[in-house]
Every structure is written in structure tokens, then in C-alpha cells.
Design a protein around this motif. Structure first.
Motif, PDB file in Angstrom:
ATOM      1  N   ILE A 302       0.839  -1.279   0.007  1.00  0.00           N
ATOM      2  CA  ILE A 302       0.129   0.015  -0.017  1.00  0.00           C
ATOM      3  C   ILE A 302       0.780   1.389   0.098  1.00  0.00           C
ATOM      4  O   ILE A 302       0.492   2.242  -0.586  1.00  0.00           O
ATOM      5  CB  ILE A 302      -0.817   0.075   1.259  1.00  0.00           C
ATOM      6  N   GLU A 303       2.080   1.327   0.699  1.00  0.00           N
ATOM      7  CA  GLU A 303       2.960   2.218   0.484  1.00  0.00           C
ATOM      8  C   GLU A 303       3.326   2.509  -0.671  1.00  0.00           C
ATOM      9  O   GLU A 303       3.555   3.663  -1.031  1.00  0.00           O
ATOM     10  CB  GLU A 303       4.261   1.955   1.590  1.00  0.00           C
ATOM     11  N   VAL A 304       3.743   1.650  -1.523  1.00  0.00           N
ATOM     12  CA  VAL A 304       4.065   1.794  -2.826  1.00  0.00           C
ATOM     13  C   VAL A 304       3.127   2.709  -3.658  1.00  0.00           C
ATOM     14  O   VAL A 304       3.398   3.462  -4.459  1.00  0.00           O
ATOM     15  CB  VAL A 304       4.408   0.481  -3.577  1.00  0.00           C
ATOM     16  N   VAL A 305       1.725   2.212  -3.468  1.00  0.00           N
ATOM     17  CA  VAL A 305       0.838   3.306  -4.070  1.00  0.00           C
ATOM     18  C   VAL A 305       0.808   4.479  -3.588  1.00  0.00           C
ATOM     19  O   VAL A 305       0.432   5.397  -4.451  1.00  0.00           O
ATOM     20  CB  VAL A 305      -0.651   2.480  -3.908  1.00  0.00           C
ATOM     21  N   VAL A 306       0.967   4.650  -2.285  1.00  0.00           N
ATOM     22  CA  VAL A 306       1.035   6.211  -1.769  1.00  0.00           C
ATOM     23  C   VAL A 306       1.977   7.017  -2.495  1.00  0.00           C
ATOM     24  O   VAL A 306       2.141   8.100  -3.125  1.00  0.00           O
ATOM     25  CB  VAL A 306       1.214   6.179  -0.331  1.00  0.00           C
ATOM     26  N   TRP A 307       3.332   6.348  -2.912  1.00  0.00           N
ATOM     27  CA  TRP A 307       4.432   7.042  -3.350  1.00  0.00           C
ATOM     28  C   TRP A 307       4.175   7.340  -4.760  1.00  0.00           C
ATOM     29  O   TRP A 307       4.394   8.615  -5.375  1.00  0.00           O
ATOM     30  CB  TRP A 307       5.898   5.998  -3.548  1.00  0.00           C
ATOM     31  N   VAL A 308       3.443   6.341  -5.499  1.00  0.00           N
ATOM     32  CA  VAL A 308       3.143   6.937  -6.944  1.00  0.00           C
ATOM     33  C   VAL A 308       2.094   7.814  -7.028  1.00  0.00           C
ATOM     34  O   VAL A 308       2.313   8.889  -7.842  1.00  0.00           O
ATOM     35  CB  VAL A 308       2.319   5.540  -7.661  1.00  0.00           C
ATOM     36  N   ALA A 309       1.002   7.815  -6.021  1.00  0.00           N
ATOM     37  CA  ALA A 309       0.259   8.953  -5.933  1.00  0.00           C
ATOM     38  C   ALA A 309       0.628  10.196  -5.720  1.00  0.00           C
ATOM     39  O   ALA A 309       0.532  11.274  -6.249  1.00  0.00           O
ATOM     40  CB  ALA A 309      -0.989   8.392  -4.973  1.00  0.00           C
ATOM     41  N   VAL A 310       1.824  10.193  -5.066  1.00  0.00           N
ATOM     42  CA  VAL A 310       2.490  11.585  -4.503  1.00  0.00           C
ATOM     43  C   VAL A 310       3.145  11.988  -5.647  1.00  0.00           C
ATOM     44  O   VAL A 310       3.049  13.260  -5.944  1.00  0.00           O
ATOM     45  CB  VAL A 310       3.303  11.390  -3.240  1.00  0.00           C
ATOM     46  N   GLY A 311       3.894  11.109  -6.320  1.00  0.00           N
ATOM     47  CA  GLY A 311       4.760  11.653  -7.396  1.00  0.00           C
ATOM     48  C   GLY A 311       3.845  12.076  -8.584  1.00  0.00           C
ATOM     49  O   GLY A 311       4.233  12.803  -9.394  1.00  0.00           O
ATOM     50  N   GLY A 312       2.677  11.198  -8.703  1.00  0.00           N
ATOM     51  CA  GLY A 312       1.856  11.616 -10.048  1.00  0.00           C
ATOM     52  C   GLY A 312       1.841  10.367 -10.889  1.00  0.00           C
ATOM     53  O   GLY A 312       2.655  10.012 -11.654  1.00  0.00           O
ATOM     54  N   ARG A 313       0.734   9.579 -11.012  1.00  0.00           N
ATOM     55  CA  ARG A 313       0.792   8.391 -11.718  1.00  0.00           C
ATOM     56  C   ARG A 313       0.661   8.855 -13.411  1.00  0.00           C
ATOM     57  O   ARG A 313       0.080   9.896 -13.534  1.00  0.00           O
ATOM     58  CB  ARG A 313      -0.343   7.405 -11.270  1.00  0.00           C
ATOM     59  N   GLY A 314       0.903   7.842 -14.122  1.00  0.00           N
ATOM     60  CA  GLY A 314       0.764   7.938 -15.454  1.00  0.00           C
ATOM     61  C   GLY A 314       1.863   8.961 -16.000  1.00  0.00           C
ATOM     62  O   GLY A 314       1.760   9.408 -17.246  1.00  0.00           O
ATOM     63  N   THR A 315       3.014   9.117 -15.214  1.00  0.00           N
ATOM     64  CA  THR A 315       4.064   9.700 -15.910  1.00  0.00           C
ATOM     65  C   THR A 315       5.285   9.110 -15.886  1.00  0.00           C
ATOM     66  O   THR A 315       6.368   9.557 -16.351  1.00  0.00           O
ATOM     67  CB  THR A 315       4.252  11.244 -15.209  1.00  0.00           C
ATOM     68  N   LEU A 316       5.589   7.976 -15.285  1.00  0.00           N
ATOM     69  CA  LEU A 316       6.745   7.210 -14.982  1.00  0.00           C
ATOM     70  C   LEU A 316       7.649   7.811 -14.268  1.00  0.00           C
ATOM     71  O   LEU A 316       8.062   7.427 -13.191  1.00  0.00           O
ATOM     72  CB  LEU A 316       7.421   7.002 -16.319  1.00  0.00           C
ATOM     73  N   TYR A 317       8.468   9.083 -14.727  1.00  0.00           N
ATOM     74  CA  TYR A 317       9.127   9.756 -13.527  1.00  0.00           C
ATOM     75  C   TYR A 317       8.635  10.065 -12.393  1.00  0.00           C
ATOM     76  O   TYR A 317       9.210  10.302 -11.429  1.00  0.00           O
ATOM     77  CB  TYR A 317       9.811  10.978 -14.429  1.00  0.00           C
ATOM     78  N   GLY A 318       7.396  10.448 -12.338  1.00  0.00           N
ATOM     79  CA  GLY A 318       6.780  10.879 -10.951  1.00  0.00           C
ATOM     80  C   GLY A 318       6.752   9.849 -10.255  1.00  0.00           C
ATOM     81  O   GLY A 318       6.756  10.314  -8.891  1.00  0.00           O
ATOM     82  N   VAL A 350      -4.170  11.546   2.115  1.00  0.00           N
ATOM     83  CA  VAL A 350      -5.180  12.439   1.923  1.00  0.00           C
ATOM     84  C   VAL A 350      -5.022  13.747   1.373  1.00  0.00           C
ATOM     85  O   VAL A 350      -5.545  14.345   0.491  1.00  0.00           O
ATOM     86  CB  VAL A 350      -5.936  12.409   3.349  1.00  0.00           C
ATOM     87  N   GLY A 351      -3.724  14.219   1.611  1.00  0.00           N
ATOM     88  CA  GLY A 351      -3.485  15.569   1.266  1.00  0.00           C
ATOM     89  C   GLY A 351      -3.227  15.607  -0.328  1.00  0.00           C
ATOM     90  O   GLY A 351      -3.672  16.709  -1.026  1.00  0.00           O
ATOM     91  N   VAL A 352      -2.515  14.750  -0.689  1.00  0.00           N
ATOM     92  CA  VAL A 352      -2.196  14.522  -2.093  1.00  0.00           C
ATOM     93  C   VAL A 352      -3.381  14.516  -2.774  1.00  0.00           C
ATOM     94  O   VAL A 352      -3.708  15.108  -3.888  1.00  0.00           O
ATOM     95  CB  VAL A 352      -1.170  13.434  -2.257  1.00  0.00           C
ATOM     96  N   THR A 353      -4.339  13.603  -2.480  1.00  0.00           N
ATOM     97  CA  THR A 353      -5.504  13.243  -3.018  1.00  0.00           C
ATOM     98  C   THR A 353      -6.384  14.541  -3.189  1.00  0.00           C
ATOM     99  O   THR A 353      -7.165  15.006  -4.365  1.00  0.00           O
ATOM    100  CB  THR A 353      -6.425  12.172  -2.458  1.00  0.00           C
ATOM    101  N   VAL A 354      -6.469  15.321  -2.209  1.00  0.00           N
ATOM    102  CA  VAL A 354      -7.389  16.533  -2.174  1.00  0.00           C
ATOM    103  C   VAL A 354      -6.744  17.872  -2.909  1.00  0.00           C
ATOM    104  O   VAL A 354      -7.412  18.284  -3.833  1.00  0.00           O
ATOM    105  CB  VAL A 354      -7.535  16.774  -0.776  1.00  0.00           C
ATOM    106  N   PHE A 355      -5.469  17.947  -2.444  1.00  0.00           N
ATOM    107  CA  PHE A 355      -4.795  19.122  -3.178  1.00  0.00           C
ATOM    108  C   PHE A 355      -3.836  18.759  -4.279  1.00  0.00           C
ATOM    109  O   PHE A 355      -3.670  20.005  -5.099  1.00  0.00           O
ATOM    110  CB  PHE A 355      -3.809  19.831  -2.122  1.00  0.00           C
ATOM    111  N   LEU A 356      -3.330  17.600  -4.771  1.00  0.00           N
ATOM    112  CA  LEU A 356      -2.706  17.500  -5.672  1.00  0.00           C
ATOM    113  C   LEU A 356      -3.053  16.374  -6.507  1.00  0.00           C
ATOM    114  O   LEU A 356      -2.370  15.252  -6.541  1.00  0.00           O
ATOM    115  CB  LEU A 356      -0.993  17.201  -5.500  1.00  0.00           C
ATOM    116  N   PRO A 357      -4.381  16.195  -7.060  1.00  0.00           N
ATOM    117  CA  PRO A 357      -4.693  14.909  -7.491  1.00  0.00           C
ATOM    118  C   PRO A 357      -3.897  14.316  -8.728  1.00  0.00           C
ATOM    119  O   PRO A 357      -3.836  13.060  -9.007  1.00  0.00           O
ATOM    120  CB  PRO A 357      -6.497  15.297  -8.190  1.00  0.00           C
TER     121      PRO A 357
END
Lengths: 406, 277
Positions: A302-318, A350-357
Motif C-alpha cells: 500500500i505504501e508503494v501506491v502512496v509513493w506513486v500517488a504523491v509523485g503523480g501517476r501515469g508519468t513514469l518519472y513521477g 489524503v492531502g495529495v488526493t485533495v490538493f494534488l490529484p
């Protein structure tokens, strides 16, 4: 500063900044990695510029996590398949190389048995289990460490995608998979060292695993493999195959009606993703020196998914940015407030989902795009809105359909 | 095809590995009928969506299907395209291809294209890419990993873009198109696939009067080269394109014929066109 800004705008106007994040990340990675390695090997420890081996190992660990995050981004960001069990493939890869490293210990173990790893002697086993055969050969071990997770992903993906299991049901199944494997690997009878896992490694390919040079070599190979994986993934995602993957994400049924066997596409992408995760595991274990069933724990995936969500999915480098930042934060945070990290992680998600989707990468690309639109407006040149279809200036209402004859 | 013929086909010198283009089987239409639907029944939890339906579509014709809500029009399309399994009956494409044996992607590859009621284009791709993905070519994984657009294919896409009038929008994201343009793009995606049969579900829903008119022109021009089956509620539209109309009612064919004969058919008047007999 102003020249920098004009350079920035110029590259924007050429439409080059958006979608080029991989280049920037690669350059930054290469420069950092080589400087750190040089500072570790060439500068004496007394100097202020010396980078400690501890730091090198820590950074190497982050890079492994970045590769793991990349593997999740490939399947989640592009295909919309949320795998909450990628730790499985990571850990299996780790166990593969761990078996090789165990066999390299030879008779230097506590019990001094040349044929059996310590934990087997402890369990009173007198022969090596069949699945340990050949694992003392490096290349066989590597192939097995990638092929077994790949095969598991193939079988699991084949069954799930053929039955059209999607969305949250798929995520739950992957959680169950990683949990089941964790319980299995905790058993001593499995022959993988039970809850102690595999550890006390001595040598990798004949090199002392504790030495600075080996550490730096592992660190460099991790960085290079991460970059190779970034470019390979970009090639795949830019090919027609990648466009079909995105189509499956946005409308699987429609893609099927175009004549594409969508389940085949999903299975093979899942296998590719699992192989990347396994490679990350292979690089991880020699650097941290231990692999145990805790790596299978659902929370890791689950942590891995958080990393990807924070970085931005669908961009690879994110995914790479996200993994590096969150893990750095984790290291700092757990030093300050060891008990608070899970709360911080939750708050971050939560913060990323709300402020940086769209994550950090999405935010950067959006602001770059906005700047580009502004630069275009400033230039008021007509050709500047030529290529980028997402530019807001390209208003569909400019061209009423009535004027175009069929 | 005998073994020798298959081998010869495989080694044809004008075809190179992976890029042999057309992969469609030969469709036998020697009896003029391209789609045979016989005794087709589908039920959902006891509700008979299709009830012993018989329908024959001739090669190259433009056929309109009309019927009240729940008459089974969309279910019929679902069965033809492999989305919904049927309880009994048979669906043949030409004389000898049994469509019930094939999956959705396979049926699409055989040459049956479908346009959905709600326009479904790939919003994250440009108009051009949407058409590229629809082209009639290999659809396997290893092929698409290395696929390059050939000049002929690129010309084909340009031709489709001209036909649907979206040349100006070729590099726009499909998600940014207006509703009518999306409908057109979806028709374009069908054309790019060069299907034998086009199944079109409510093509003019949400279109302006002019767009509707142009759609009618396009569909009539397609008939002949392709077989076109249109499901539509808009009676004006049906009147403007229809040669043969089939009225479905409670999962079976109620009447079939020209628009005029349908409108004067007492059964049809009773169940569909007007409540009073």
C-alpha cells in the motif's frame, strides 16, 4: 535568473518541457549518483565532502523503491489496474537473490556446513530442498528470481483478467495474494528461513558485500537499471501497445470492440510490471543485507501506491520522484517521531488526493502547460499552438462542423 | 483451404513478416445475405429480451431497426457482437462463419464494427490516434509493440478525417471534442476499421439538425460498399435514410418493409407509432 527564465520559456514555447520529465530526472539522477559515488570512493573520510557508505546504501535503497514505484505506475497509471500486492513480486525477487547469497556463504556460516545454509542445519535438515538446486549459480538465480514472479503474475493475471475481475475486487485479490504468501513464508517448512528470512550474507560474485566498492557498484547498477527501466517503459508506453493500454484504462469494452484482446494486453503488462518489481527486489536485498517475510506484508504494497500517488501517476518519472521524496521523508520522520510515521503517511495520502490529484509530476506539467499557454499568448504567434492538442487555445468551437463538408 | 494453399499464403512474397495487413477471412455472401439471425432468444432473469427472432440482412443494404424501448434492439446488437451470450438460436456471418463461437475482439476482427449509443471515444488520445487504433491491421501484442504507421495507413486516416470533417481537429484530444464531433469520430473509427457490417446505435442522438442531415448523407453513401444496420428512435431521420425498415416488438420482428408500408401497417400503428388503432 532572468536568462534562466527566458531559457525556460523558450523551451516551453518549443513544446519540449512537458512530457520530457524523464530526461530531467535521468540527468539529475546520473549527476547525483556519480557525485555521491566519487565522494565516497575518492575523498577521505576526514573530509567534509566525504559521503558515507551508510548514505550510499540508503540512497541505493531509495532507488530500489523508485524502481518498485515505477512498476506500480506502469500498471496503475497507464492501465488503471490498482495492484495492492506488488510487494509480492518485489519480495520474491529478493528471495531469489537471497538464496544465491545464502549459498555463497558456504562453510563460513555459524555451523560451518558447506552444503546447507545455517537455518537448515538448525532445523536438522540433512539435504538441500530441490528448489535450492542451481541457486548457487548467479545467472540461474537471477533468471529464477525474475521468472518466478513473472510466472506468478502471468497465472494470477490470466485468471483475474480472463474472468474480467477489475477495480477494487482486483485490488483486494492482490492484497490477499501478498498476505497469503507472507503467511506461507513465515513457515519454517517452506525452506526459506521462516520469520528470520535469509541474512548474514558474505559475498556477491566473489566480492565482499560489506566493502565500500561493492556498495558503490550496487548503487550505480541500481541507478543505471532504474534509468534503463524508465526508458524501456517510456518506449512501451509511447508505442501503439501503450496507446492501447491507455485505451483499456479509459474504455475497456470499447477497446475490445475495436478487435483487441484486452485481457492479453493486461496480462502481459502485468507480467512486465512484476518483472520490474522483481528486479527492484534483486537489487534491494544485497544492499540491505536481509530479506524476510515482512516484505510481503500488505502495508508495504500500500505504501508503494502512496509513493506513486504523491509523485503523480501515469508519468513514469513521477513515480520515481514520489518514491524518493516519501522515503526520504520517512527516514527523517522516523528518526524524529518513530510512532508518528503511519499517521503522517495517511495524512500525506489524503492531502495529495485533495490538493494534488495529479501528484507532483502532474502539478509540474500543468503549471508548465499554463506557462506555455502564457508564453504563446505573449508571442501571439499563430504557429505556437500547432502541436499540443491539450492547449486551451485549441478551442473546438473555433471550427464549427457545419463549415466542413463530408 | 488446403495445407498447400495455407503454406503458399504464408510464404507469399509480397507479404513480410508481421505486416501482412489484411487478416480477414473470406465471407461467403453467394446468397446475397450477409447476416443470418435465426430463432434467437435471450432472456434476462425470465424477461425475454429476444424471442425467437429471425432477421436476414442483405449484403450492402442499409437497414433501419426501430422499436419501442425494451423491444430488444440493443440486445440484438449485443448478441451479434458477442457481448451477450444467447440462450438459443444461431447467428451466421455469411454462409459459414458462426458468430456465436467468437469473442468480441475476434468478431470485430472479422469485420463487424459497432458504434455505441453513447459516444465512446478515447478521451486521452488525439483524434488521429483514435483512428490509428481502429485501423484494420494486426491487433496482437508483439505487433503493436513495434508497429509503425505505414504511408498507406496514414493516407487512410487522412481520408477518414476528410470524410468525417475533422481534419482541423486531427491533433486535438478526443475528450475536447463537442458531442456531435465525438459521434462523428466514432463513426470515423468504424470506417477506419473497414468493416463489412456497421452496426450503428442511435447515431444522431444529441446532434443538431445540420449534423443529423450530414450523418444521413454519410450513412446512405456508405451503404453498398458496406452493410449498414442503424438503430434509431428519430423517425424523421429514419425516413430520410431508410430503404428497408424492420420493426421489433417484444423481442421479435413485428413488420418489415419500406417506410410507407410500415407506417400503414395496423400492427405497427397499434404498438409503436400511435396508441390509438
Amino acid at each position: 535568473m532572468s536568462t534562466l527564465k527566458s531559457l525556460f520559456i523558450a523551451s516551453l514555447a518549443a513544446g519540449r518541457l512537458t512530457g520530457n520529465g524523464i530526461q530531467y530526472v535521468t540527468i539529475i539522477l546520473l549527476v547525483t549518483v556519480f557525485i555521491c559515488s566519487a565522494c565516497n570512493l575518492l575523498i577521505p573520510e576526514s573530509s567534509a565532502f566525504h559521503v558515507s557508505t551508510y548514505t550510499i546504501t540508503l540512497l541505493g535503497k531509495y532507488l530500489c523503491f523508485a524502481l518498485l514505484a515505477l512498476s506500480v505506475d506502469v500498471i496503475w497509471g497507464y492501465c488503471g489496474v490498482l495492484s495492492l500486492g506488488h510487494g509480492t513480486f518485489f519480495a520474491l525477487g529478493g528471495y531469489g537473490i537471497g538464496m544465491y547469497l545464502m549459498r555463497q556463504i558456504g562453510d563460513r556460516g555459524v555451523y560451518g556446513n558447506p552444503d546447507l545454509p545455517d537455518f537448515m542445519v538448525f532445523l536438522n535438515w540433512d539435504t538441500l530442498p530441490w528448489y535450492w538446486y542451481g541457486m548457487d549459480q548467479f545467472w540461474i538465480a537471477i533468471v529464477v528470481a525474475v521468472a518466478v514472479p513473472g510466472l506468478l503474475a502471468f497465472v494470477f493475471g490470466w485468471l483475474a483478467f480472463r474472468s474480467r475481475v477489475t477495480g477494487v475486487y482486483f485490488s483486494i485479490m492482490t492484497q490477499a495474494l501478498t498476505y497469503a504468501l507472507m503467511l506461507a513464508f513465515f513457515r519454517n517448512e517452506m525452506g526459506f528461513g521462516g520469520n528470520n528470512g535469509l541474512t548474514d550474507f558474505k559475498e556477491l560474485l566473489g566480492f565482499d558485500i560489506q566493502s565500500n566498492a561493492t556498495r558503490v557498484a550496487l548503487f550505480l547498477s541500481t541507478a543505471l537499471l532504474l534509468i534503463a527501466a524508465l526508458y524501456l517503459s517510456r518506449y512501451i508506453m509511447k508505442s501503439r501497445f501503450g496507446r492501447i493500454i491507455v485505451s483499456i484504462r479509459d474504455g475497456e469494452s470499447r477497446t475490445r470492440f475495436l478487435g483487441y484482446m484486452t485481457n492479453h494486453y493486461k496480462v502481459w503488462l502485468f507480467v512486465y510490471s512484476a518483472a520490474l518489481a522483481a528486479i527492484a527486489g534483486i537489487l534491494y536485498v544485497p544492499q540491505v543485507g536481509i530479506i524476510n517475510p515482512g516484505e510481503f506484508s500488505p502495508i508495504n504494497s500500500i505504501e508503494v501506491v502512496v509513493w506513486v500517488a504523491v509523485g503523480g501517476r501515469g508519468t513514469l518519472y513521477g513515480a520515481v520522484i514520489g518514491a524518493l521524496l516519501v522515503n526520504y521523508a520517512k527516514t527523517k520522520f522516523t528518526a524524529l517521531m518513530p510512532d508518528g510515521w503511519l499517521f503522517a503517511l495517511g495524512a500525506l495520502f489524503v492531502g495529495v488526493t485533495v490538493f494534488l490529484p495529479d501528484g507532483i509530476a502532474g502539478y509540474l506539467e500543468n503549471s508548465a502547460r499554463a506557462l506555455q499557454a502564457k508564453a504563446d499568448l505573449d508571442n501571439t504567434s499563430e504557429d505556437s499552438l500547432s502541436k499540443d492538442g491539450t492547449s486551451k487555445d485549441n478551442n473546438p468551437k473555433d471550427k464549427p462542423t457545419e463549415e466542413v463538408t463530408p | 483451404m488446403s495445407f498447400i494453399e495455407q503454406t503458399r499464403e504464408f510464404w507469399r512474397r509480397d507479404k513480410t513478416w508481421f505486416s501482412s495487413g489484411q487478416t480477414r477471412p473470406y465471407v461467403d455472401v453467394s446468397h446475397q445475405v450477409i447476416l443470418y439471425i435465426e430463432g434467437l432468444s435471450v432472456s434476462f432473469d425470465g424477461f425475454k429480451a429476444l424471442n425467437e427472432l429471425n432477421l436476414y440482412i442483405n449484403d450492402g443494404e442499409l437497414r433501419c431497426l426501430i422499436g419501442a424501448n425494451g423491444a430488444g434492439k440493443t440486445t440484438l446488437m449485443d448478441v451479434i457482437t458477442g457481448k451477450t451470450p444467447c440462450d438459443q438460436g444461431s447467428v451466421y456471418f455469411g454462409q459459414d462463419i458462426n458468430l456465436l463461437e467468437h469473442s468480441e475482439p475476434k468478431i470485430a476482427q472479422l469485420g463487424i464494427g459497432r458504434k455505441f449509443q453513447k459516444p465512446t471515444v478515447f478521451a486521452a488520445h488525439t483524434v488521429f490516434e483514435n483512428l490509428e487504433l481502429s485501423l484494420n491491421t494486426h491487433k496482437g501484442i508483439w505487433f503493436t509493440l513495434v508497429a509503425k504507421l505505414s504511408t498507406a495507413e496514414s493516407d487512410r486516416i487522412d481520408e477518414v478525417l476528410r470524410t468525417i470533417g475533422l481534419e482541423q481537429q486531427r491533433n486535438m484530444l478526443a475528450g475536447a471534442l463537442s458531442h456531435g464531433q465525438k459521434q462523428w469520430l466514432e463513426i470515423g473509427m468504424l470506417l477506419a476499421a473497414e468493416p463489412r457490417i456497421l452496426l450503428i446505435d442511435e447515431p444522431v442522438a444529441g446532434m443538431t439538425a445540420q449534423e443529423t442531415e450530414r450523418t444521413a448523407e454519410l450513412l446512405t453513401s456508405l451503404a453498398g460498399k458496406h452493410t449498414v444496420v442503424v438503430v434509431e428512435h428519430d423517425m424523421e431521420f429514419v425516413r430520410s435514410i431508410a430503404r428497408t425498415v424492420t420493426v421489433l416488438h417484444q423481442g421479435a420482428v413485428l413488420a418489415e418493409g419500406s417506410m410507407d408500408s410500415i407506417q400503414n401497417n395496423p400492427d405497427v400503428i397499434e404498438v409503436y407509432l400511435g396508441e390509438e388503432p
